[in-house]
Design a protein around this motif. Structure first.
Motif, PDB file in Angstrom:
ATOM      1  N   ALA A 218       0.813  -1.217   0.000  1.00 37.26           N
ATOM      2  CA  ALA A 218       0.000   0.000   0.000  1.00 37.26           C
ATOM      3  C   ALA A 218       0.849   1.270   0.000  1.00 37.26           C
ATOM      4  N   ILE A 219       2.149   1.149  -0.221  1.00 40.03           N
ATOM      5  CA  ILE A 219       3.006   2.336  -0.292  1.00 40.03           C
ATOM      6  C   ILE A 219       2.476   3.273  -1.376  1.00 40.03           C
ATOM      7  N   ARG A 220       2.428   4.570  -1.051  1.00 48.65           N
ATOM      8  CA  ARG A 220       1.745   5.535  -1.902  1.00 48.65           C
ATOM      9  C   ARG A 220       2.674   6.412  -2.731  1.00 48.65           C
ATOM     10  N   CYS A 221       3.920   6.032  -2.902  1.00 54.56           N
ATOM     11  CA  CYS A 221       4.856   6.864  -3.663  1.00 54.56           C
ATOM     12  C   CYS A 221       5.805   5.966  -4.459  1.00 54.56           C
ATOM     13  N   PRO A 222       6.465   6.526  -5.478  1.00 54.32           N
ATOM     14  CA  PRO A 222       7.472   5.738  -6.200  1.00 54.32           C
ATOM     15  C   PRO A 222       8.611   5.325  -5.275  1.00 54.32           C
ATOM     16  N   VAL A 223       9.113   4.121  -5.476  1.00 56.68           N
ATOM     17  CA  VAL A 223      10.169   3.570  -4.615  1.00 56.68           C
ATOM     18  C   VAL A 223      11.333   3.080  -5.468  1.00 56.68           C
ATOM     19  N   SER A 224      12.540   3.453  -5.047  1.00 59.75           N
ATOM     20  CA  SER A 224      13.764   2.912  -5.634  1.00 59.75           C
ATOM     21  C   SER A 224      14.521   2.152  -4.553  1.00 59.75           C
ATOM     22  N   LEU A 225      14.930   0.936  -4.881  1.00 62.87           N
ATOM     23  CA  LEU A 225      15.679   0.091  -3.946  1.00 62.87           C
ATOM     24  C   LEU A 225      17.102  -0.109  -4.465  1.00 62.87           C
ATOM     25  N   LEU A 226      18.086   0.212  -3.630  1.00 61.84           N
ATOM     26  CA  LEU A 226      19.484  -0.079  -3.940  1.00 61.84           C
ATOM     27  C   LEU A 226      19.988  -1.094  -2.928  1.00 61.84           C
ATOM     28  N   TRP A 227      20.739  -2.091  -3.417  1.00 63.71           N
ATOM     29  CA  TRP A 227      21.221  -3.148  -2.514  1.00 63.71           C
ATOM     30  C   TRP A 227      22.663  -3.491  -2.857  1.00 63.71           C
ATOM     31  N   GLY A 228      23.513  -3.460  -1.837  1.00 61.59           N
ATOM     32  CA  GLY A 228      24.891  -3.891  -2.022  1.00 61.59           C
ATOM     33  C   GLY A 228      24.937  -5.375  -2.332  1.00 61.59           C
ATOM     34  N   ALA A 257      29.882  -3.842  -3.269  1.00 58.83           N
ATOM     35  CA  ALA A 257      29.409  -3.033  -2.145  1.00 58.83           C
ATOM     36  C   ALA A 257      28.743  -3.940  -1.134  1.00 58.83           C
ATOM     37  N   GLY A 258      28.965  -3.645   0.136  1.00 59.80           N
ATOM     38  CA  GLY A 258      28.328  -4.385   1.206  1.00 59.80           C
ATOM     39  C   GLY A 258      27.096  -3.666   1.708  1.00 59.80           C
ATOM     40  N   HIS A 259      26.823  -3.810   2.999  1.00 58.94           N
ATOM     41  CA  HIS A 259      25.640  -3.177   3.580  1.00 58.94           C
ATOM     42  C   HIS A 259      25.771  -1.661   3.590  1.00 58.94           C
ATOM     43  N   LEU A 260      26.988  -1.180   3.781  1.00 57.11           N
ATOM     44  CA  LEU A 260      27.221   0.262   3.875  1.00 57.11           C
ATOM     45  C   LEU A 260      27.640   0.789   2.498  1.00 57.11           C
ATOM     46  N   VAL A 261      26.679   0.854   1.598  1.00 55.01           N
ATOM     47  CA  VAL A 261      26.950   1.315   0.233  1.00 55.01           C
ATOM     48  C   VAL A 261      27.473   2.747   0.248  1.00 55.01           C
ATOM     49  N   ASP A 264      31.190   2.130   0.423  1.00 54.57           N
ATOM     50  CA  ASP A 264      31.717   1.299  -0.657  1.00 54.57           C
ATOM     51  C   ASP A 264      31.521   1.937  -2.028  1.00 54.57           C
ATOM     52  N   ALA A 265      30.384   2.561  -2.244  1.00 55.79           N
ATOM     53  CA  ALA A 265      30.075   3.090  -3.584  1.00 55.79           C
ATOM     54  C   ALA A 265      29.153   4.307  -3.497  1.00 55.79           C
ATOM     55  N   PRO A 266      29.601   5.386  -2.867  1.00 49.46           N
ATOM     56  CA  PRO A 266      28.731   6.565  -2.743  1.00 49.46           C
ATOM     57  C   PRO A 266      28.303   7.119  -4.093  1.00 49.46           C
ATOM     58  N   GLU A 267      29.172   6.963  -5.099  1.00 50.85           N
ATOM     59  CA  GLU A 267      28.841   7.488  -6.429  1.00 50.85           C
ATOM     60  C   GLU A 267      27.627   6.772  -7.021  1.00 50.85           C
ATOM     61  N   ALA A 268      27.416   5.505  -6.663  1.00 54.05           N
ATOM     62  CA  ALA A 268      26.257   4.766  -7.161  1.00 54.05           C
ATOM     63  C   ALA A 268      24.967   5.335  -6.580  1.00 54.05           C
TER      64      ALA A 268
END
Length: 278
Positions: A218-228, A257-261, A264-268
């Motif tokens: 029921a989330i009411r907004c666009p969602v982007s998921l990033l995962w290491g 990248a691990g859990h702390l993206v 590991d990859a701030p540019e991503a």
């Protein structure tokens, strides 16, 4: 908010009083509101390589969760996921911003989701980075501390510091430098901080994510998921499952990248945010 290249200085100059406790926050830039929510055992300093990229056309808001970073730590404090969403909702009212873009990591993800789904806060968009969102979660170390909080709280300082460095260091794929490790460990190294570190772990409870599990579609907004891709704390399979529950979610893996993206990859993160928010 950031000092010289040799030593990181992350200052949150403003204080918000929440249920008699001090919560520190900072804001800079101008434009549509963009709010960053950190996870555990980190603080808003986790966004130091990311948030400044958006100051030219965004009003950026950062804060330390209750019991974390520069916010108040005290004996007997409730710092569970059951209170952090109420804090976030109260901050949004204090800032007088409606429907911000929100970026959240780890338990910050659970906090943002709870604020949206339980407190009724509207977001223009939600970017989740390796979030705590669906069961099961909590490492063997977390489970052990939950059972023996008092014993861990009385550890000698040098043992505590070694545990802290090893625990935080396990969040990345690339080894953290001493300079990068320092802002994450420093808030937990005093006697007050040491007790607060084990307190927040002891209060981690899956019931707070179970409470919203059925509401995720029921989330009411666009969602982007990033995962290491190399996340050892929350496996990437958990991310794919979450993405399948969120209507029309974007899902991107971040290699090496691990859990702390953020380290590991701030540019991503910066690249995906600029693309997604546009």
């Amino acid at each position: 908010m950031i000092g010289n290249a040799n030593k990181i200085v992350w200052d949150l100059p403003h204080v918000f009083r929440f249920r008699g406790q001090s919560v520190r926050f900072g804001t800079f830039g101008s434009g549509q509101a963009l709010v960053f929510v950190h996870g555990t055992p980190f603080s808003s300093a986790v966004w130091r390589r990311i948030a400044p990229h958006f100051a030219s056309n965004r009003s950026v808001y950062l804060f330390d969760l209750l019991g974390y970073g520069q916010s108040e730590m005290r004996d007997g404090q409730d710092v569970s996921l059951g209170v952090q969403n109420d804090l976030f909702a109260a901050l949004l009212m204090h800032w007088q911003i409606e429907a911000p873009d929100v970026v959240a990591h780890d338990i910050g993800g659970a906090t943002a989701l709870r604020t949206h789904l339980l407190n009724g806060a509207d977001f223009t968009s939600l970017t989740l980075i390796d979030p705590v969102a669906i069961a099961p979660w909590g490492s063997p170390f977390v489970q052990h501390v939950r059972r023996f909080e008092e014993a861990f709280g009385s550890l000698p300082a040098y043992i505590h510091e070694a545990i802290l460095a090893a625990y935080v260091g396990g969040a990345t794929f690339q080894p953290l430098s001493r300079e990068s490790l320092e802002p994450y460990c420093a808030p937990w190294q005093s006697e007050i901080g040491k007790a607060a570190f084990y307190r927040q772990i002891a209060q981690m409870d899956q019931c707070f994510t179970d409470e919203i599990a059925d509401r995720i579609p029921a989330i009411r907004c666009p969602v982007s998921l990033l995962w290491g891709q190399e996340d050892q704390w929350i496996p990437i399979e958990r991310g794919r499952k979450l993405a399948s529950l969120v209507p029309h979610a974007r899902f991107h893996t971040v290699p090496r990248a691990g859990h702390l993206v953020q380290d590991d990859a701030p540019e991503a993160i910066v690249a995906e945010l600029k693309n997604f928010l546009s």
